[in-house]
Design a protein around this motif. Sequence first.
Motif, mmCIF file in Angstrom:
data_model
loop_
_atom_site.group_PDB
_atom_site.id
_atom_site.type_symbol
_atom_site.label_atom_id
_atom_site.label_comp_id
_atom_site.label_asym_id
_atom_site.label_seq_id
_atom_site.Cartn_x
_atom_site.Cartn_y
_atom_site.Cartn_z
ATOM 1 N N THR A 73 0.847 -1.209 0.000
ATOM 2 C CA THR A 73 0.000 0.000 0.000
ATOM 3 C C THR A 73 0.877 1.252 0.000
ATOM 4 N N ALA A 74 2.026 1.171 0.668
ATOM 5 C CA ALA A 74 2.925 2.336 0.696
ATOM 6 C C ALA A 74 3.461 2.620 -0.715
ATOM 7 N N VAL A 75 3.794 1.542 -1.457
ATOM 8 C CA VAL A 75 4.294 1.719 -2.831
ATOM 9 C C VAL A 75 3.186 2.333 -3.697
ATOM 10 N N CYS A 76 1.953 1.858 -3.493
ATOM 11 C CA CYS A 76 0.822 2.325 -4.300
ATOM 12 C C CYS A 76 0.503 3.800 -4.002
ATOM 13 N N ILE A 77 0.442 4.141 -2.724
ATOM 14 C CA ILE A 77 0.060 5.518 -2.364
ATOM 15 C C ILE A 77 1.147 6.509 -2.803
ATOM 16 N N THR A 78 2.395 6.040 -2.862
ATOM 17 C CA THR A 78 3.489 6.901 -3.349
ATOM 18 C C THR A 78 3.236 7.291 -4.807
ATOM 19 N N GLU A 79 2.762 6.322 -5.602
ATOM 20 C CA GLU A 79 2.480 6.623 -7.018
ATOM 21 C C GLU A 79 1.376 7.677 -7.114
ATOM 22 N N VAL A 80 0.361 7.571 -6.229
ATOM 23 C CA VAL A 80 -0.738 8.545 -6.257
ATOM 24 C C VAL A 80 -0.195 9.948 -5.940
ATOM 25 N N ILE A 81 0.636 10.037 -4.907
ATOM 26 C CA ILE A 81 1.174 11.350 -4.517
ATOM 27 C C ILE A 81 2.046 11.928 -5.638
ATOM 28 N N LYS A 82 2.859 11.068 -6.263
ATOM 29 C CA LYS A 82 3.723 11.556 -7.346
ATOM 30 C C LYS A 82 2.867 12.048 -8.517
ATOM 31 N N LEU A 83 1.734 11.374 -8.759
ATOM 32 C CA LEU A 83 0.845 11.803 -9.849
ATOM 33 C C LEU A 83 0.277 13.188 -9.537
ATOM 34 N N ILE A 84 -0.160 13.373 -8.281
ATOM 35 C CA ILE A 84 -0.743 14.670 -7.896
ATOM 36 C C ILE A 84 0.316 15.772 -8.011
ATOM 37 N N LEU A 85 1.511 15.504 -7.479
ATOM 38 C CA LEU A 85 2.571 16.524 -7.513
ATOM 39 C C LEU A 85 2.987 16.841 -8.948
ATOM 40 N N SER A 86 3.081 15.814 -9.795
ATOM 41 C CA SER A 86 3.482 16.053 -11.187
ATOM 42 C C SER A 86 2.415 16.862 -11.927
ATOM 43 N N THR A 87 1.138 16.599 -11.607
ATOM 44 C CA THR A 87 0.070 17.378 -12.243
ATOM 45 C C THR A 87 0.190 18.843 -11.801
ATOM 46 N N GLY A 88 0.513 19.056 -10.526
ATOM 47 C CA GLY A 88 0.722 20.424 -10.026
ATOM 48 C C GLY A 88 1.866 21.101 -10.779
ATOM 49 N N MET A 89 2.948 20.357 -11.005
ATOM 50 C CA MET A 89 4.102 20.928 -11.709
ATOM 51 C C MET A 89 3.740 21.220 -13.169
ATOM 52 N N LEU A 90 2.936 20.331 -13.764
ATOM 53 C CA LEU A 90 2.526 20.555 -15.158
ATOM 54 C C LEU A 90 1.635 21.797 -15.248
ATOM 55 N N ALA A 91 0.774 21.982 -14.233
ATOM 56 C CA ALA A 91 -0.108 23.163 -14.206
ATOM 57 C C ALA A 91 0.754 24.426 -14.162
ATOM 58 N N ARG A 92 1.796 24.366 -13.365
ATOM 59 C CA ARG A 92 2.699 25.516 -13.231
ATOM 60 C C ARG A 92 3.394 25.801 -14.569
ATOM 61 N N GLU A 93 3.834 24.717 -15.198
ATOM 62 C CA GLU A 93 4.557 24.846 -16.467
ATOM 63 C C GLU A 93 3.632 25.355 -17.581
ATOM 64 N N SER A 94 2.366 24.918 -17.546
ATOM 65 C CA SER A 94 1.432 25.283 -18.610
ATOM 66 C C SER A 94 1.065 26.760 -18.557
ATOM 67 N N GLY A 95 0.971 27.306 -17.373
ATOM 68 C CA GLY A 95 0.685 28.744 -17.258
ATOM 69 C C GLY A 95 -0.782 29.076 -17.157
ATOM 70 N N SER A 96 -1.655 28.329 -17.836
ATOM 71 C CA SER A 96 -3.093 28.642 -17.743
ATOM 72 C C SER A 96 -3.875 27.334 -17.683
ATOM 73 N N PRO A 97 -5.063 27.368 -17.046
ATOM 74 C CA PRO A 97 -5.858 26.140 -16.936
ATOM 75 C C PRO A 97 -6.206 25.556 -18.300
ATOM 76 N N LYS A 98 -6.425 26.462 -19.290
ATOM 77 C CA LYS A 98 -6.806 25.959 -20.618
ATOM 78 C C LYS A 98 -5.646 25.170 -21.248
ATOM 79 N N ARG A 99 -4.425 25.733 -21.138
ATOM 80 C CA ARG A 99 -3.258 25.034 -21.712
ATOM 81 C C ARG A 99 -3.020 23.708 -20.990
ATOM 82 N N LEU A 100 -3.286 23.715 -19.671
ATOM 83 C CA LEU A 100 -3.117 22.472 -18.902
ATOM 84 C C LEU A 100 -4.083 21.401 -19.424
#
Length: 339
Positions: free
Chosen positions: A46-73
């Motif tokens: 479960t620890a391995v699985c939940i780590t993947e979930v957290i990494k997905l959330i954080l990477s989406t946050g980083m992609l949002a930052r990189e995209s600049g606008s919600p539409k581009r994201l």
Amino acid sequence: MGGENVSLVFKLYCLTVMTLVAATYTVVLRYTRTASSVEDLYFSTTAVCITEVIKLILSTGMLARESGSPKRLLDTIKEHILCNPSGLLKLSIPSVVYAVQNNMAFLALSNLDAAVYQVTYQLKIPCTALCMVFMLGRTLSKRQWFSVCMLGLGVALVQLKTANAAKVQVEQKPLLGLMAVIIAVLCSGFAGVYFEKVLKSSDTSLWVRNIQMYISGIAITFIGVLANDGEKVMEKGFFFGYTPGVCFVVFLASVGGLYTSVVVKYTDNIMKGFSAAAAIVLSTVASVVLFGLHITATFVSGASLVCLSIYLYGLPKQDTSTISREAADKGSKQNLIAV
Ligand code: NCC
């Protein structure tokens, strides 16, 4: 791709954080696997699985930052994730291999002392070099091969500490632990180089590649939970046994994974090994200067091997039988572009 544009300071910062997180992760993981009795132990799957979930959330946050606008994201997510099954499929290969590797780390550290684990895990340095040669077409001279092996030995010596005499509450199976390390070493070499190959073969953002990998990562590691601990998880709950220490392990695994991806983007897998080794040596030397830490003869010999291997690896190639470093780099770049 912009990889060349980041400053050396930023690269050093990422390498140092990655190395410090990895060192802390191994020790805390070992502690959480051995400090409580078997009945109270959390499910490592479960620890391995939940780590993947957290990494997905954080990477989406980083992609949002990189995209600049919600539409581009949204456009990026639609183009590269929702409407790109082949991209997801391509990244599902390293995600399966990393899922095995991450589970093996828990198995190994449930059965081996953290120092023994860290020492044997250094076999991943020559293993990664082999994968770079076979999968990326990289050419290493004999001297570079020698330095890669010397680096592995040097890091192993640097990390060697006297056996941990702490009492553990869980039965130890050292042979099983060693087999798990070997599997983890092979997985780390293959998945690291595969991810690098895919990442550098196009201009697709690192965060998109990470999201593609973590989506299948969640599915695969969840299957791992069901297959290994399904019944017990149903009975006791997904987060059974999660102490603050276990949450810290998950946090470190998530942060460490993301920093690893950034390091691979801006350097490469062999450089990752060399730089991590340098960071271990430098952080220990800094502890000697700052905190008066006592260093051993083993550490000094290991550190000398690390420094010598870095020097040897970086020397320009002289023999005509191997192509020059620039040509090799150019060759590997062309290889990457051809993928
Ligand atoms: O073995 P190693 O890394 O190569 O394992 C890579 C770890 O990073 C995650 N990863 C990789 C690429 C990517 N795009 N996203 C990711 O999340 C993988 O899931 C895998 O967990 C190392 O070079 O020594 C290093 O070691 C690990 C860890 O110490 C070992 O695997 C031992 O179990 C470090 N991970 C952590 O500290 C959490 C990593 O930072 C460096």
